[in-house]
Design an enzyme around this catalytic site. Structure first.
Site, mmCIF file in Angstrom:
data_model
loop_
_atom_site.group_PDB
_atom_site.id
_atom_site.type_symbol
_atom_site.label_atom_id
_atom_site.label_comp_id
_atom_site.label_asym_id
_atom_site.label_seq_id
_atom_site.Cartn_x
_atom_site.Cartn_y
_atom_site.Cartn_z
ATOM 1 N N VAL A 109 0.484 -1.225 0.072
ATOM 2 C CA VAL A 109 -0.121 0.122 0.297
ATOM 3 C C VAL A 109 0.949 1.718 0.038
ATOM 4 O O VAL A 109 0.833 2.587 0.564
ATOM 5 C CB VAL A 109 -1.242 -0.016 1.097
ATOM 6 C CG1 VAL A 109 -1.965 -1.207 0.941
ATOM 7 C CG2 VAL A 109 0.152 0.470 2.541
ATOM 8 N N ASP A 110 1.921 0.875 0.125
ATOM 9 C CA ASP A 110 3.110 2.787 0.199
ATOM 10 C C ASP A 110 3.211 2.944 -1.137
ATOM 11 O O ASP A 110 3.723 3.536 -1.020
ATOM 12 C CB ASP A 110 4.450 2.075 0.284
ATOM 13 C CG ASP A 110 4.668 0.852 -0.496
ATOM 14 O OD1 ASP A 110 5.067 0.792 -1.499
ATOM 15 O OD2 ASP A 110 5.479 -0.073 0.091
ATOM 16 N N HIS A 145 -4.805 -4.478 -2.020
ATOM 17 C CA HIS A 145 -4.744 -3.730 -0.964
ATOM 18 C C HIS A 145 -4.848 -2.578 -0.222
ATOM 19 O O HIS A 145 -4.747 -2.002 0.782
ATOM 20 C CB HIS A 145 -3.301 -4.372 0.299
ATOM 21 C CG HIS A 145 -3.854 -6.185 -0.062
ATOM 22 N ND1 HIS A 145 -2.728 -6.569 0.786
ATOM 23 C CD2 HIS A 145 -4.985 -6.837 -0.580
ATOM 24 C CE1 HIS A 145 -2.932 -8.278 0.144
ATOM 25 N NE2 HIS A 145 -4.511 -8.210 -0.095
ATOM 26 N N CYS A 184 -14.213 8.500 2.191
ATOM 27 C CA CYS A 184 -15.260 8.634 3.276
ATOM 28 C C CYS A 184 -16.008 7.347 3.912
ATOM 29 O O CYS A 184 -16.158 6.310 2.677
ATOM 30 C CB CYS A 184 -16.383 9.659 2.349
ATOM 31 S SG CYS A 184 -17.517 9.960 4.066
ATOM 32 N N CYS A 194 -19.123 15.294 2.916
ATOM 33 C CA CYS A 194 -20.167 15.751 3.990
ATOM 34 C C CYS A 194 -19.473 15.438 4.878
ATOM 35 O O CYS A 194 -20.520 15.894 6.378
ATOM 36 C CB CYS A 194 -20.536 14.609 3.789
ATOM 37 S SG CYS A 194 -19.925 12.793 4.193
ATOM 38 N N THR A 201 7.160 -11.987 -1.671
ATOM 39 C CA THR A 201 5.965 -12.359 -1.319
ATOM 40 C C THR A 201 5.719 -13.768 -0.061
ATOM 41 O O THR A 201 6.246 -14.890 -1.128
ATOM 42 C CB THR A 201 4.455 -11.980 -1.821
ATOM 43 O OG1 THR A 201 3.512 -12.202 -0.866
ATOM 44 C CG2 THR A 201 4.773 -13.417 -2.889
ATOM 45 N N SER A 202 4.669 -13.808 1.174
ATOM 46 C CA SER A 202 5.025 -14.868 1.356
ATOM 47 C C SER A 202 4.164 -16.127 0.630
ATOM 48 O O SER A 202 4.120 -17.074 1.501
ATOM 49 C CB SER A 202 4.645 -14.909 2.883
ATOM 50 O OG SER A 202 3.629 -14.362 2.815
ATOM 51 N N VAL A 235 13.912 -14.130 -0.323
ATOM 52 C CA VAL A 235 14.985 -14.292 0.262
ATOM 53 C C VAL A 235 15.028 -15.283 1.218
ATOM 54 O O VAL A 235 16.036 -16.106 1.399
ATOM 55 C CB VAL A 235 15.475 -13.269 1.587
ATOM 56 C CG1 VAL A 235 15.905 -11.833 1.050
ATOM 57 C CG2 VAL A 235 14.147 -12.514 2.112
ATOM 58 N N ALA A 250 15.507 -8.603 -3.506
ATOM 59 C CA ALA A 250 15.603 -8.156 -5.172
ATOM 60 C C ALA A 250 15.843 -7.369 -5.403
ATOM 61 O O ALA A 250 16.055 -7.289 -6.246
ATOM 62 C CB ALA A 250 13.586 -8.172 -4.810
#
Length: 250
Positions: A100-101, A116, A124, A153, A191-192, A217, A234
């Site tokens: 999400v970075d 994600h 909102c 709003c 990724t796991s 890794v 990576a």
């Protein structure tokens, strides 16, 4: 093995990349269960759920502001840029990320699917207002507020990220699955392979006859189906792969 992987990519017409927290850890982005003492006393389930936000929105926002400030100090690393190069060469069709970075976008990735969400976007809790704070120049303003409010709003804003127990955005997931069905190769990076439904992506590529290339890794849940496993960071491995791809295409 780098040469063999480069050969697969050089002849690929529809490759995709699927990335997780490992690619960002090299940029200094703290993983959710990182060792930073400040938030260690909380379990992720206490901070990143709709229930936690309903119970204590101020605490949840404090946690996300801390994360945003950490991420603002991070910069894309050579792995992010290597994926941009593969996209520029016409090899990589898209980057599908669980992160999400915003680092893929910052590096220059054009076709990006964020499964994600994005920590720099807010939405909102009542109306359909959404805002990408880096674009609207309101990031500083939102970070100063105890409880950021919707400019439309007046209701509470929340980070536009997927919390535990929430479904993934349907549109993004559909796009990702369609790309995976057509892909002739997938680069699985950092990724796991444990978070579903996102983790289905390499399996879809495999079932459709594509090649699964993993860069990590350590071995993961994806490793048993990987055609190639490149062990390492990576940021070190991907630039070597790209260098070899360039050499083959000359």
């Amino acid at each position: 093995m780098i040469v063999e992987v480069a050969r697969v990519l050089a002849s690929s017409k529809n490759a995709i990349a699927f990335t997780g927290a490992g690619i960002s850890a090299e940029s200094g982005v703290p993983t959710f269960r990182g060792k930073d003492g400040l938030w260690n006393k909380y379990r992720p389930e206490e901070l990143a759920t709709p229930e936690a936000f309903a119970r204590n929105p101020k605490l949840v926002w404090e946690f996300y502001k801390w994360r945003i400030n950490k991420i603002l100090k991070a910069k894309p690393n050579p792995a992010h840029y290597a994926l941009v190069e593969l996209e520029d060469m016409g090899i990589l069709r898209a980057v599908i990320t669980q992160n999400v970075d915003d680092l893929h976008r910052e590096a220059g990735t054009r076709n990006l699917i964020e499964l994600h969400g994005n920590i720099f976007r807010v939405k909102c809790t009542k109306c359909n207002f959404k805002e990408y704070l880096k674009e609207s120049q309101r990031l500083e303003e939102v970070l100063k507020e105890d409880l950021p409010k919707c400019p439309r709003c007046g209701s509470l804003l929340r980070p536009d990220v997927v919390w535990f127990g929430e479904p993934l955005p349907r549109e993004e997931l559909d796009r990702a699955f369609k790309l995976a069905e057509k892909a002739d190769a997938v680069l699985v990076v950092g990724t796991s392979g444990l978070v579903y439904p996102a983790a289905y992506i390499p399996y879809i590529v495999k079932e459709s006859g594509g090649t699964v290339i993993e860069v990590n890794v350590e071995e993961s849940a994806i490793t048993p189906i990987a055609d190639f496993f490149l062990r390492g960071r990576a940021g070190e491995v991907l630039p070597r792969v790209v260098h070899e791809v360039r050499r083959l295409l000359q």
